[in-house]
Design an enzyme around this catalytic site. Structure first.
Site, short mmCIF file in Angstrom:
data_model
loop_
_atom_site.label_atom_id
_atom_site.label_comp_id
_atom_site.label_asym_id
_atom_site.label_seq_id
_atom_site.Cartn_x
_atom_site.Cartn_y
_atom_site.Cartn_z
N ASP A 100 114.08 34.27 10.71
CA ASP A 100 112.65 34.40 10.97
C ASP A 100 112.40 33.94 12.41
O ASP A 100 113.26 33.28 13.01
CB ASP A 100 111.83 33.56 10.00
CG ASP A 100 110.46 34.19 9.70
OD1 ASP A 100 110.03 35.07 10.47
OD2 ASP A 100 109.83 33.79 8.70
N ARG B 174 100.06 34.13 16.19
CA ARG B 174 99.85 34.72 14.86
C ARG B 174 98.43 35.22 14.68
O ARG B 174 98.12 35.88 13.69
CB ARG B 174 100.22 33.70 13.78
CG ARG B 174 101.72 33.51 13.64
CD ARG B 174 102.08 32.37 12.70
NE ARG B 174 101.90 31.07 13.35
CZ ARG B 174 102.17 29.91 12.77
NH1 ARG B 174 102.64 29.90 11.52
NH2 ARG B 174 102.00 28.78 13.41
N LYS C 248 107.53 40.13 0.36
CA LYS C 248 106.70 38.94 0.25
C LYS C 248 105.24 39.30 0.46
O LYS C 248 104.91 40.22 1.19
CB LYS C 248 107.14 37.93 1.34
CG LYS C 248 106.37 36.64 1.39
CD LYS C 248 106.70 35.88 2.67
CE LYS C 248 106.05 36.50 3.90
NZ LYS C 248 106.28 35.72 5.13
N GLY D 49 107.39 27.35 3.55
CA GLY D 49 107.21 27.94 2.22
C GLY D 49 108.01 29.22 2.06
O GLY D 49 108.69 29.43 1.04
N HIS E 253 105.70 36.26 18.26
CA HIS E 253 105.51 36.61 16.86
C HIS E 253 105.12 38.08 16.72
O HIS E 253 105.50 38.74 15.76
CB HIS E 253 104.43 35.72 16.24
CG HIS E 253 104.24 35.94 14.77
ND1 HIS E 253 105.20 35.60 13.84
CD2 HIS E 253 103.21 36.49 14.08
CE1 HIS E 253 104.77 35.91 12.63
NE2 HIS E 253 103.57 36.46 12.74
N GLY F 111 89.47 10.83 27.06
CA GLY F 111 90.42 11.84 26.58
C GLY F 111 90.64 12.99 27.53
O GLY F 111 91.54 13.82 27.30
N GLU F 112 89.84 13.09 28.61
CA GLU F 112 90.04 14.18 29.56
C GLU F 112 91.41 14.03 30.25
O GLU F 112 91.88 12.93 30.49
CB GLU F 112 88.93 14.18 30.62
CG GLU F 112 87.58 14.61 30.07
CD GLU F 112 86.52 14.68 31.16
OE1 GLU F 112 86.84 14.40 32.34
OE2 GLU F 112 85.36 15.00 30.83
#
Length: 314
Positions: A221, A99, A195, A228, A133, A41-42
């Site tokens: 946004d 975030r 919200k 959601g 963000h 996986g390297e």
């Protein structure tokens, strides 16, 4: 064909289509790079051409799978630095981990700062990114950061649609500045959804501040992740008498139940950009994808020629 000083554009595997568009806009061939995986996986990267003395731009959003794409980017930067590139300019159409930009609980990591440190240590001389963000992430770097905005692209699209009696909506208090800028470009009023988030990826609409009854709504946004916020916001707006709801964002993360929620939502159209690739299985009929390649391409040319990037937003 670009004929200035030596400029090369390379791509990781996260968004090859966008990089090809950028290279075509700039007028240079896409740099030769090969990304492979060892059996364990390297990641193994081979740069197939000389970069000595070149201003190199690497395009790689830190999108899903974020850890794989970030590690791939760091290894490619190391390879280019060791190959004597004059400058390494990291183009992050989407800055993953943005975030996690502050501590909200005891013992929280500030992962956005960690990513900044990793990029700098790996050899980045400059970072070009879009719609962070949290704007303060620019201050996590001690190197130049060019923060591009998709608002001119989104504003032009909605201006051409000729929507009447419309209002721009911020889906939360944190996005008011962004919504106000779009509203000013379109010469529209704004409204706000109040919200709260009881936990990660869970949104609850409390109330709507502003007039939406009988109006066409443009909900803006920076990110649509699990959708959601957007889906619940659209339902709440229609319950308050809105005539029609459009949604738009820069970064279509579209994880988890996002597609199911968007398909079932009453939103007329969802306008996104290609900072993150919208794969065939994610292309709902109501999703419209706008390209940021010309904007990023113009920024690359201006940076390479030592011209003002802010002129792109005049």
């Amino acid at each position: 064909m670009y004929r200035g000083r030596k400029l090369q554009i390379f791509s990781g595997t996260a968004n090859l289509g966008l990089t090809e568009e950028i290279a075509q806009h700039v007028g240079v061939p896409l740099g030769l790079a090969e990304v492979k995986r060892f059996s364990d996986g390297e990641i193994n990267i081979y740069i197939g051409e000389s970069v000595r003395g070149a201003d190199v731009f690497i395009v790689q959003p830190i999108c899903c799978p974020a850890n794989e794409n970030l590690m791939e980017l760091l290894i490619m930067m190391d390879a280019l630095k060791r190959a004597s590139a004059k400058s390494i300019n990291t183009v992050l159409p989407y800055y993953g981990y943005a975030r996690q930009d502050r501590k909200t609980r005891a013992r929280d990591p500030i992962t956005a700062k960690l990513v900044a440190d990793l990029l700098t240590t790996a050899g980045a001389n400059r970072v070009i990114t879009m719609d962070l963000h949290a704007g303060q992430i620019q201050g996590f770097f001690n190197i130049p950061v060019d923060h591009l905005k998709s608002l001119p692209i989104l504003a032009k699209y909605f201006e051409q649609k000729g929507l009447t009696d419309a209002v721009v909506i911020s889906p939360d208090m944190g996005g008011v500045t962004r919504a106000r800028e779009l509203a000013e470009r379109l010469q529209l009023p704004i409204a706000i959804i109040d919200k709260r988030r009881p936990e990660q990826n869970v949104a609850q609409v409390m109330s709507i501040i502003g007039k939406v009854k009988g109006k066409t709504v443009i909900m803006l946004d920076d990110i649509i992740d699990t959708a959601g916020t957007i889906a619940k916001g659209a339902t709440a707006l229609l319950e308050q008498g809105a005539r029609e709801v459009y949604a738009c964002c820069t970064h279509p993360v579209l994880s988890g139940p996002a597609l199911e929620r968007l398909a079932a939502s009453p939103i007329t159209e969802i306008v996104v950009t290609n900072t993150i690739p919208v794969t065939a299985e994610k292309k709902l009929d109501k999703i419209r994808v706008l390209s940021v390649a010309p904007l990023i391409g113009d920024a690359i040319i201006r940076i390479h020629e030592e011209l003002s990037v802010s002129k792109l937003f005049d």
